[in-house]
Design an enzyme around this catalytic site. Structure first.
Site, short mmCIF file in Angstrom:
data_model
loop_
_atom_site.label_atom_id
_atom_site.label_comp_id
_atom_site.label_asym_id
_atom_site.label_seq_id
_atom_site.Cartn_x
_atom_site.Cartn_y
_atom_site.Cartn_z
N GLY A 73 0.76 -1.25 0.00
CA GLY A 73 0.00 0.00 0.00
C GLY A 73 0.78 1.28 0.00
N GLU A 103 4.02 -6.80 1.64
CA GLU A 103 3.57 -7.18 0.28
C GLU A 103 3.48 -5.96 -0.62
OE1 GLU A 103 -0.36 -8.55 1.01
OE2 GLU A 103 0.26 -10.41 1.96
N PRO A 104 4.56 -5.22 -0.82
CA PRO A 104 4.47 -4.02 -1.66
C PRO A 104 4.46 -4.35 -3.14
CG PRO A 104 6.71 -4.35 -0.94
CD PRO A 104 5.91 -5.49 -0.36
N GLY A 105 3.72 -3.60 -3.89
CA GLY A 105 3.73 -3.75 -5.34
C GLY A 105 4.17 -2.43 -5.97
N ARG A 106 3.28 -1.44 -5.85
CA ARG A 106 3.49 -0.15 -6.50
C ARG A 106 4.81 0.51 -6.10
NH1 ARG A 106 -0.96 3.00 -7.88
NH2 ARG A 106 -2.10 1.89 -6.25
N TYR A 150 -9.27 5.52 -12.17
CA TYR A 150 -9.10 6.13 -10.84
C TYR A 150 -8.84 7.63 -10.93
CZ TYR A 150 -7.59 1.25 -10.20
OH TYR A 150 -7.47 -0.11 -10.23
N CYS A 181 -12.96 4.33 -28.55
CA CYS A 181 -14.21 5.06 -28.73
C CYS A 181 -14.97 5.25 -27.42
CB CYS A 181 -15.06 4.34 -29.76
SG CYS A 181 -14.22 4.35 -31.34
N GLU A 182 -14.38 5.99 -26.51
CA GLU A 182 -15.02 6.35 -25.25
C GLU A 182 -14.44 7.69 -24.81
OE1 GLU A 182 -15.82 3.83 -22.14
OE2 GLU A 182 -15.54 1.96 -23.24
N TYR A 232 0.60 -1.72 -12.08
CA TYR A 232 -0.80 -1.64 -12.52
C TYR A 232 -0.92 -0.98 -13.89
CZ TYR A 232 -1.09 -2.71 -7.59
OH TYR A 232 -0.90 -3.29 -6.36
N1 LLP Z 1 -1.43 -7.09 -0.77
C1 LLP Z 1 -2.74 -7.20 -1.05
C2 LLP Z 1 -3.55 -8.17 -0.32
C3 LLP Z 1 -3.31 -6.37 -2.03
O1 LLP Z 1 -4.60 -6.48 -2.30
C4 LLP Z 1 -2.50 -5.44 -2.72
C5 LLP Z 1 -3.06 -4.56 -3.75
C6 LLP Z 1 -1.13 -5.38 -2.39
C7 LLP Z 1 -0.64 -6.21 -1.41
C8 LLP Z 1 -0.19 -4.45 -3.08
O2 LLP Z 1 -0.52 -3.11 -2.88
P1 LLP Z 1 0.46 -1.94 -3.35
O3 LLP Z 1 1.72 -2.03 -2.48
O4 LLP Z 1 0.79 -2.13 -4.76
O5 LLP Z 1 -0.31 -0.70 -3.08
N2 LLP Z 1 -5.05 -1.16 -9.58
C9 LLP Z 1 -4.90 -0.16 -8.54
C10 LLP Z 1 -4.27 -0.74 -7.30
C11 LLP Z 1 -4.98 -1.96 -6.75
C12 LLP Z 1 -4.31 -2.56 -5.55
C13 LLP Z 1 -4.92 -3.86 -5.18
N3 LLP Z 1 -4.29 -4.55 -4.09
C14 LLP Z 1 -4.14 1.02 -9.09
O6 LLP Z 1 -3.77 1.02 -10.26
O7 LLP Z 1 -3.94 2.03 -8.40
#
Ligand code: LLP
Length: 449
Positions: A265, A299-302, A342, A370-371, A399
């Site tokens: 997050g 669990e970082p992604g972004r 978003y 086309c939107e 993402y």
């Molecule tokens: N762990 C869980 C259980 C999650 O559901 C998520 C993201 C993460 C970790 C990773 O979160 P992050 O560190 O990346 O914030 N598509 C959206 C973001 C959706 C996130 C969903 N869950 C966007 O483009 O902003």
């Protein structure tokens, strides 16, 4: 009805120099234009075409390392499990695997991608609110680190599947702490109204039940309150405090709690946000969960992948509307959906050196879909962008490609990895033949013209 167009901000947009200053992976070269690390992006765009995603291996390593170091400096025994939903490119996952990262997966596809990229099963966490029997069985057969269960129903299902195949599932309970992460409603996950996790008040009883079920070994608690968290640490602290309190109570009842999953997050600056630092996150974990002395997981992604990627696009044409300039690109909402979905703001930089210093005027940047929602930005200060001019959308490494579709029968864009001065196509552009290839015509419809 709400406007389908991106939000209008009340602070001025950062200019090109400000965008570059905050992104060490990008530089403006006087002759070669915009570089990612040591590679001119124009070179990639010419060779591979557009739209194309380009990822910086050095940035992935640097950001993974910064997070790991911040956790270590806070004195935490912590492991990082990259959220594959942010970027499931095998090359990206392999770069992170080589740094020691685990993965957080939410589907069979992501589990397979993580394994194919070389992430050991013992470093994989399976999250998500709707895991199928098949996914649970596969996860257990692979021997993954843990499954984060999100409901009483799922706990029963995991017990059944594990018992049927003679395995013991290591299960963590994902708590819904009912705290407000103060992020976009579509990516908030920790409120009672969200579908995620187990109500805090039901968690202790369910944890005790897990300990009595066959095929389940309760190993801890998990929490994830939302994504793109930029407004301070209060939400995190509140969520982790609830986890600490619950863990303490479970331990007090003699139940085993081995580790705590702190979710992801952490936000990034797309425009002018000032998100909390990894050190602030590590400090909040230490302050709330530290006294328990248990290993923690993230669990970082972004935060890791977002700034590591750009989406390259070409200008198809510039169109003068009644009182607006429209820059129509060959990239669209099917490629990068975040602005449409978003209201997300992404920096846009031209690639050519002269365009980085040319006079600016407002433009709406749109795709060919086309939107009306296929609008990346409105009123953005950009130079004159003739047909063929190249631009990069910044912070598109998370993402971005994972959320793309083939809407309007548009093939999936190519993916490229840059590593220092080297670069390689890691996923060729989908061909039009491939786009049609897996459809089957019922024979009674005849052969056609
Ligand atoms: N762990 C869980 C259980 C999650 O559901 C998520 C993201 C993460 C970790 C990773 O979160 P992050 O560190 O990346 O914030 N598509 C959206 C973001 C959706 C996130 C969903 N869950 C966007 O483009 O902003």
């Amino acid at each position: 009805m709400a406007s389908p167009l991106p939000a209008v901000h009340d602070t001025p947009d950062p200019d090109f120099a400000e965008l570059l200053a905050r992104r060490p992976q990008l530089k403006a070269h006087a002759l070669d234009g915009l570089l990612m690390d040591e590679v001119p992006l124009v070179q990639i765009a010419r060779a591979v075409g557009t739209p194309s995603w380009v990822y910086s291996a050095a940035t992935l390593r640097r950001r993974y390392g910064a997070l790991r170091d911040a956790l270590a400096e806070a004195g935490l025994d912590a492991s990082i499990h990259f959220a594959a939903k942010a970027n499931d490119s095998l090359a990206v996952l392999r770069v992170l695997a080589a740094e020691g990262a685990g993965a957080d997966v939410v589907s069979e596809g992501e589990l397979r991608a993580a394994r194919a990229a070389g992430i050991p099963a013992g470093r994989i966490v399976f999250s998500g609110v709707g895991k199928s029997h098949r996914e649970i069985a596969l996860a257990l057969e692979e021997g993954i680190l843990q499954i984060n269960a999100e409901s009483a129903e799922e706990v029963e299902r995991i017990s059944e599947v594990a018992s049927a195949i003679g395995r013991v599932a290591p299960v963590s309970l994902r708590i819904n702490p009912d705290v407000d992460a103060r992020t976009h409603a579509k990516i908030s996950t920790g409120l009672a109204e969200n579908k995620f996790g187990i109500a805090y008040t039901d968690a202790a009883a369910l944890y005790a039940r897990m300990a009595s079920l066959p095929g389940i070994r309760p190993i801890g608690l998990a929490v994830h309150i939302g994504s793109q968290i930029t407004e301070g640490m209060a939400g995190y602290r509140a969520a982790y405090s609830r986890v600490a309190e619950l863990a303490q109570a479970l331990i007090g009842r003699g139940l085993p709690v081995e580790r705590l999953d702190c979710g992801g997050g952490l936000g990034i600056p797309y425009r002018d946000e000032v998100p909390p630092s990894p050190a602030a996150l590590a400090g909040a974990i230490k302050a709330t969960l530290g006294p328990l002395g248990l290993p923690v997981m993230l669990e970082p992604g972004r935060w890791i992948a977002g700034p590591a990627g750009v989406l390259l696009a070409s200008v198809v044409l510039q169109k003068r509307g009644q009182n607006r300039r429209f820059v129509v690109l060959d990239a669209a909402m099917n490629d990068l959906v975040r602005p449409a979905m978003y209201d997300a703001w992404h920096g846009i930089l031209p690639l050519a050196p002269d365009l980085l210093h040319a006079p600016l005027s407002p433009a709406d940047v749109v795709g060919p879909v086309c939107e009306s929602g296929d609008t990346f930005t409105r009123g953005r200060a950009l130079p004159d962008l003739p047909p063929g001019a190249l631009v990069a959308f910044l912070d598109a490494g998370a993402y971005g490609a994972t959320m793309s579709s083939t809407y309007n029968a548009r093939p999936l864009a190519a993916e490229v990895l840059v590593d220092g001065h080297r670069w390689a196509v890691t996923r060729p552009r989908q061909t039009h033949e491939a786009l049609l290839a897996n459809q089957v015509m019922p024979e009674w419809l005849g052969a056609g013209a």
